[in-house]
Design an enzyme around this catalytic site. Structure first.
Site, short mmCIF file in Angstrom:
data_model
loop_
_atom_site.label_atom_id
_atom_site.label_comp_id
_atom_site.label_asym_id
_atom_site.label_seq_id
_atom_site.Cartn_x
_atom_site.Cartn_y
_atom_site.Cartn_z
N TRP A 34 0.84 -1.21 0.00
CA TRP A 34 0.00 0.00 0.00
C TRP A 34 0.87 1.26 0.00
O TRP A 34 0.38 2.37 0.16
CB TRP A 34 -0.96 0.01 1.19
CG TRP A 34 -0.33 -0.38 2.48
CD1 TRP A 34 0.28 0.46 3.38
CD2 TRP A 34 -0.27 -1.70 3.04
NE1 TRP A 34 0.74 -0.27 4.44
CE2 TRP A 34 0.41 -1.60 4.26
CE3 TRP A 34 -0.72 -2.95 2.60
CZ2 TRP A 34 0.66 -2.71 5.08
CZ3 TRP A 34 -0.48 -4.06 3.41
CH2 TRP A 34 0.21 -3.92 4.63
N GLU A 47 -5.81 0.72 5.47
CA GLU A 47 -6.03 1.17 6.85
C GLU A 47 -7.13 0.37 7.54
O GLU A 47 -7.03 0.07 8.73
CB GLU A 47 -6.37 2.67 6.87
CG GLU A 47 -5.20 3.58 6.50
CD GLU A 47 -3.99 3.38 7.41
OE1 GLU A 47 -4.15 2.89 8.55
OE2 GLU A 47 -2.87 3.70 6.98
N GLN A 52 -6.22 -3.29 14.17
CA GLN A 52 -6.06 -4.39 15.12
C GLN A 52 -5.47 -5.64 14.48
O GLN A 52 -5.71 -6.76 14.95
CB GLN A 52 -7.43 -4.75 15.76
CG GLN A 52 -8.07 -3.59 16.48
CD GLN A 52 -7.35 -3.23 17.75
OE1 GLN A 52 -7.48 -3.89 18.77
NE2 GLN A 52 -6.54 -2.19 17.71
N THR A 53 -4.73 -5.47 13.38
CA THR A 53 -4.24 -6.62 12.64
C THR A 53 -2.80 -6.36 12.19
O THR A 53 -2.47 -5.27 11.77
CB THR A 53 -5.13 -6.87 11.41
OG1 THR A 53 -6.49 -6.85 11.82
CG2 THR A 53 -4.82 -8.22 10.77
N LEU A 90 -9.67 -13.04 7.98
CA LEU A 90 -9.05 -11.80 8.45
C LEU A 90 -9.65 -11.30 9.76
O LEU A 90 -9.00 -10.58 10.53
CB LEU A 90 -9.15 -10.72 7.37
CG LEU A 90 -8.26 -9.49 7.47
CD1 LEU A 90 -6.80 -9.86 7.66
CD2 LEU A 90 -8.42 -8.60 6.25
N TYR A 130 -9.00 7.70 13.86
CA TYR A 130 -7.69 7.26 13.39
C TYR A 130 -7.66 7.16 11.87
O TYR A 130 -6.79 7.73 11.20
CB TYR A 130 -7.27 5.91 13.99
CG TYR A 130 -6.17 5.32 13.16
CD1 TYR A 130 -4.89 5.86 13.24
CD2 TYR A 130 -6.42 4.34 12.20
CE1 TYR A 130 -3.88 5.41 12.39
CE2 TYR A 130 -5.42 3.90 11.35
CZ TYR A 130 -4.15 4.43 11.46
OH TYR A 130 -3.17 4.02 10.61
N ASP A 148 -3.04 5.96 16.61
CA ASP A 148 -3.36 4.55 16.84
C ASP A 148 -2.56 4.07 18.06
O ASP A 148 -1.96 4.87 18.77
CB ASP A 148 -3.01 3.73 15.59
CG ASP A 148 -1.52 3.67 15.39
OD1 ASP A 148 -0.81 4.55 15.90
OD2 ASP A 148 -1.04 2.74 14.72
N CYS A 202 10.13 1.11 18.75
CA CYS A 202 9.49 1.46 20.03
C CYS A 202 8.37 0.45 20.32
O CYS A 202 7.20 0.79 20.40
CB CYS A 202 8.94 2.88 19.95
SG CYS A 202 8.51 3.61 21.55
N CYS A 212 17.15 3.82 18.45
CA CYS A 212 16.05 4.73 18.13
C CYS A 212 16.56 6.07 17.60
O CYS A 212 17.40 6.71 18.23
CB CYS A 212 15.17 4.95 19.37
SG CYS A 212 13.80 6.07 19.05
N CYS A 218 13.65 11.65 23.85
CA CYS A 218 12.71 10.80 24.60
C CYS A 218 12.86 10.97 26.11
O CYS A 218 13.89 10.60 26.69
CB CYS A 218 12.90 9.34 24.20
SG CYS A 218 11.70 8.21 24.95
#
Length: 378
Positions: A34, A47, A52-53, A90, A130, A148, A202, A212, A218
């Site tokens: 994508w 998106e 959650q995947t 899925l 989101y 997110d 992270c 990082c 940070c």
DNA sequence: TACGCGTGGGA
DNA sequence: TTCCCAAGCGT
């Protein structure tokens, strides 16, 4: 915004932070399907699938889906069955139905062009805060936050934010922080870089702080508390349901299947007749009564389950016991099958959208069948 | 606000 | 094994 957060934000050298973050992203970003262009439809589909995947899970689904439905028009004109079938395995199937609904709206009301105002985008079914921000920033270069789980984790550490990220009210704290630090000249890379950083560096456990690109900015790293952030309360434990499932075949070799209700768990997907175990009588009797009363067929159910299968959802577990039947009686003058009940051939079952547990059961059935044939040939 | 909503992978 | 999760949204 709290005074505390404002104070933390003022400690960040905004320009250097943007430069370090985006510079790292330009060198390290993964080559994902994508990311080939900025087609808003392709970004949108990605998106939704990524909600959650994991990325690795999504990639093959995404490539197949875009092959089948390459444009808004193609998806808008597809039947829902076909969209659900493409989504099989899925999970969170309402995403597919909501995406389908929203794409049809874009096709009909926006001439097939994904709208680019926050209000219009956010009004689309399945597009929340989101996803709206992700499409606007990634596809249209509009500086909107896309907060997110990654962004909350990264920002909770960088800015030492101790709000509970499990609480919905916390999201606006992070959105405000993103609005303050976002690169107006490259919001697409800024937002993607935050998520990429969360995925690669992270991470939830044992973050690679020494690698990082923004560790000098940070606050959690400076204080050595990165492993204590983000604060996230636990979810409640899940309940267990004993589910009885029955495989019924008629004389034409077709199988009895039922379609789940149009709302709720696994909505509109197909399955073999199943019922929650109620009570005390024998499982065989319970299934026979269920078949007669709810489906309208008479069959004798074997006493012992043919196979067992667990199906673990995020909020509950099915402990499934699958039974075969014998001595099916369906008479020519038998009552017409109820709505959402059908006889399907083996080939037709391949084309139905089944929950993963039922697909596994069906595959196991085919394997057992093949074995029996081999034995028969010998 | 809190919960319902899938699945497979990793600690 | 058991837990927690992974680019959230709808109600």
């Amino acid at each position: 915004m709290s005074e505390k957060l404002n104070e933390q934000l003022e400690k960040v050298n905004k320009h250097k932070f943007q430069q370090d973050l985006i510079g790292w992203f330009e060198n390290e970003m993964r080559d994902l399907p994508w990311r080939k262009d900025q087609d808003p439809y392709r970004i949108w589909v990605s998106e939704i699938m990524l909600q959650q995947t994991r990325v690795d899970t999504v990639i093959p689904f995404y490539n197949r889906f875009m092959g089948q439905f390459p444009t808004v028009e193609a998806l808008a004109n597809a039947p829902e069955e076909q969209v659900l079938k493409a989504w099989e395995g899925l999970g969170y199937y309402s995403r597919a139905r909501n995406l389908h609904t929203a794409v049809k709206e874009v096709h009909e009301c926006y001439g097939g062009k994904v709208p680019k105002t926050p209000e219009e985008i956010a009004s689309l079914r399945g597009v929340g805060p989101y996803t709206a921000g992700a499409i606007l920033s990634i596809a249209y270069d509009i500086p909107e936050p896309a907060v997110d789980g990654n962004v909350m984790r990264v920002f909770s550490r960088i800015l030492s934010i101790w709000d509970d990220v499990a609480k919905p009210s916390s999201r606006k704290v992070f959105e405000e922080a993103v609005r303050r630090l976002i690169d107006e000249n490259n919001p697409s890379y800024f937002n993607q870089a935050l998520m990429e950083l969360g995925a690669l560096i992270c991470t939830p456990t044992s973050p690679s702080c020494l690698l990082c690109p923004v560790n000098e900015h940070c606050l959690a790293f400076a204080e050595g508390v990165q492993s204590e952030l983000p604060v996230k309360t636990r979810k409640k434990s899940t309940k267990v349901i004993d589910l009885l499932t029955v495989m019924v075949q008629n004389q034409e070799g077709q199988w009895l299947v039922t379609q789940r209700p149009s709302e709720g768990l696994l909505a509109n997907l197909w399955q073999f007749p199943s019922v929650e175990r109620q009570g005390h009588e024998s499982v065989s009797r319970e299934l026979e009564e269920f078949l007669l009363t709810d489906i309208g067929v008479t069959a004798e159910v074997y006493d012992e389950p043919w196979m067992k299968q667990d199906h673990v959802f995020s909020h509950l577990t099915w402990k499934m016991s699958v039974y075969y039947t014998d001595k099916l009686s369906v008479f020519d003058d038998a009552p017409i099958l109820p709505e959402r009940v059908a006889w399907k051939t083996a080939d037709e079952i391949e084309g139905l959208a089944l929950p993963i547990s039922y697909r596994k059961i069906w595959r196991q059935h085919l394997i057992d069948n093949e074995k029996n044939d081999e034995i028969g040939e010998k």
